[in-house]
Design a protein around this motif. Structure first.
Motif, mmCIF file in Angstrom:
data_model
loop_
_atom_site.group_PDB
_atom_site.id
_atom_site.type_symbol
_atom_site.label_atom_id
_atom_site.label_comp_id
_atom_site.label_asym_id
_atom_site.label_seq_id
_atom_site.Cartn_x
_atom_site.Cartn_y
_atom_site.Cartn_z
ATOM 1 N N ARG A 37 0.819 -1.211 0.000
ATOM 2 C CA ARG A 37 0.000 0.000 0.000
ATOM 3 C C ARG A 37 0.856 1.266 0.000
ATOM 4 N NH1 ARG A 37 -4.364 0.804 4.291
ATOM 5 N NH2 ARG A 37 -4.907 2.425 2.802
ATOM 6 N N LEU A 38 1.901 1.269 0.827
ATOM 7 C CA LEU A 38 2.739 2.463 0.930
ATOM 8 C C LEU A 38 3.611 2.661 -0.307
ATOM 9 C CD1 LEU A 38 3.918 2.500 4.657
ATOM 10 C CD2 LEU A 38 1.865 3.472 3.625
ATOM 11 N N GLY B 24 -3.165 6.556 -4.082
ATOM 12 C CA GLY B 24 -3.636 6.650 -2.705
ATOM 13 C C GLY B 24 -2.547 6.564 -1.658
ATOM 14 N N ARG B 25 -1.300 6.821 -2.069
ATOM 15 C CA ARG B 25 -0.193 6.658 -1.124
ATOM 16 C C ARG B 25 -0.281 7.631 0.047
ATOM 17 N NH1 ARG B 25 4.594 8.593 0.427
ATOM 18 N NH2 ARG B 25 6.156 7.082 1.119
ATOM 19 N N LYS C 212 -1.462 4.780 8.181
ATOM 20 C CA LYS C 212 -0.488 3.920 8.853
ATOM 21 C C LYS C 212 0.179 4.656 10.004
ATOM 22 C CE LYS C 212 2.027 0.421 9.768
ATOM 23 N NZ LYS C 212 1.403 -0.655 10.564
ATOM 24 N N LEU C 213 0.532 5.921 9.786
ATOM 25 C CA LEU C 213 1.130 6.716 10.856
ATOM 26 C C LEU C 213 0.186 6.827 12.051
ATOM 27 C CD1 LEU C 213 2.801 9.625 8.836
ATOM 28 C CD2 LEU C 213 3.992 7.880 10.177
ATOM 29 N N GLN C 214 -1.100 7.027 11.782
ATOM 30 C CA GLN C 214 -2.065 7.151 12.874
ATOM 31 C C GLN C 214 -2.187 5.849 13.651
ATOM 32 O OE1 GLN C 214 -3.462 10.228 13.611
ATOM 33 N NE2 GLN C 214 -3.858 9.147 15.537
ATOM 34 N N SER D 283 7.426 4.453 7.651
ATOM 35 C CA SER D 283 6.262 4.984 6.938
ATOM 36 C C SER D 283 6.607 6.268 6.200
ATOM 37 C CB SER D 283 5.116 5.249 7.921
ATOM 38 O OG SER D 283 4.687 4.044 8.543
ATOM 39 N N LEU D 284 7.475 7.084 6.786
ATOM 40 C CA LEU D 284 7.844 8.352 6.170
ATOM 41 C C LEU D 284 8.860 8.169 5.049
ATOM 42 C CD1 LEU D 284 8.258 10.524 9.398
ATOM 43 C CD2 LEU D 284 6.375 10.611 7.751
ATOM 44 N N THR D 285 9.613 7.056 5.080
ATOM 45 C CA THR D 285 10.718 6.848 4.149
ATOM 46 C C THR D 285 10.307 6.078 2.905
ATOM 47 O OG1 THR D 285 12.263 6.857 6.002
ATOM 48 C CG2 THR D 285 13.062 5.955 3.915
ATOM 49 N N ILE D 286 9.452 5.080 3.077
ATOM 50 C CA ILE D 286 9.101 4.190 1.948
ATOM 51 C C ILE D 286 8.333 4.963 0.879
ATOM 52 C CG2 ILE D 286 7.666 2.207 1.278
ATOM 53 C CD1 ILE D 286 8.426 0.955 3.969
#
Length: 252
Positions: free
Chosen positions: A76-77, A82-83, A90-92, A249-252
């Motif tokens: 998904r990421l 919809g990324r 995911k962060l939440q 999550s922030l990097t991918i």
């Protein structure tokens, strides 16, 4: 704007996790933990801990015979469609889990266009968020979030920020001397959480740890009511150790 601090432990963990994910992604039919250890050259105990985290977060799925394939979260990421929404969701989820594990409200903040920004947070009835009685953007000098973000800037960027925001006294503990604040920022070890001990609001203590992804300056923070101040150090250490999924999550 330049960064000043060396990468922290979550950064190194995220880099190791990315090596594992890249190796898994190259083996569509699955790759064993033995093969992963050989290809990534990670210590067995290190790899085991990373795989446990990656399974929990949905980045990999374990098949039979201890073989791993990419998981739904990674798919998904990594998708262009919809990324942005997937990353935020995911962060939440991760922030909610952190809130429950540390027993405190937690915050993901960034330094964007020269200003402090609280991007997302997780609180609850038993873990209330800080009452933003003064705009966080104008009081970086008094908050753990603001100070953590400022420590990651070069000296010129720090001075520029302080020149644009008056260092108002919010409580009797607030630092209002730019010279004293800059000295403390200079001496702040990158691996030690930044603290706010009733500097922003009476009755509240906070801690923040840096999480820089690429060129984006960020931090992960928590807040506790004063009566739980004895838990602050342990909670901050847990937060630091648990920051890797946020960075992924922030990097991918």
């Amino acid at each position: 704007m330049a960064l000043t601090n060396e990468p922290t432990a979550p950064y190194h963990s995220a880099q190791d996790a990315l090596r594992v994910l890249e190796t898994v992604a190259r083996h569509s039919t699955g790759v064993t933990d033995t093969e992963l250890a050989r290809r990534t050259r990670l210590r067995p105990e290190r790899l085991t801990a990373l795989l446990r985290m990656l399974r929990r977060e949905g980045y990999v799925t374990e098949l039979t015979d201890r073989a791993y394939v990419t998981g739904e979260t990674l798919r998904r990421l990594a998708s262009a469609h919809g990324r942005e929404g997937a990353v935020r969701e995911k962060l939440q989820q991760t922030l909610d889990r952190l809130r429950d594990s540390v027993g405190a409200a937690v915050y993901l903040s960034r330094y964007v266009d020269g200003e402090v920004s609280v991007a997302q947070y997780a609180d609850g009835p038993a873990t209330p968020a800080v009452n933003e009685w003064v705009d966080f953007r104008s009081c970086a000098h008094a908050t753990a979030v603001g100070k953590s973000l400022l420590t990651q800037l070069d000296p010129g960027a720090r001075r520029d920020h302080l020149s644009r925001h008056k260092m108002a006294r919010l409580t009797s503990r607030t630092i209002t001397s730019d010279k004293l604040l800059l000295s403390r920022l200079d001496s702040q070890p990158s691996t030690v959480p930044v603290l706010d001990l009733q500097e922003y609001a009476i009755g509240t203590v906070c801690a923040a740890v840096p999480i820089t992804a690429g060129t984006t300056v960020g931090c992960l923070a928590l807040s506790l009511p004063l009566e739980h101040a004895h838990r602050l150090k342990a909670a901050a250490n847990t937060l630091n150790k648990s920051a890797t999924p946020i960075l992924l999550s922030l990097t991918i």
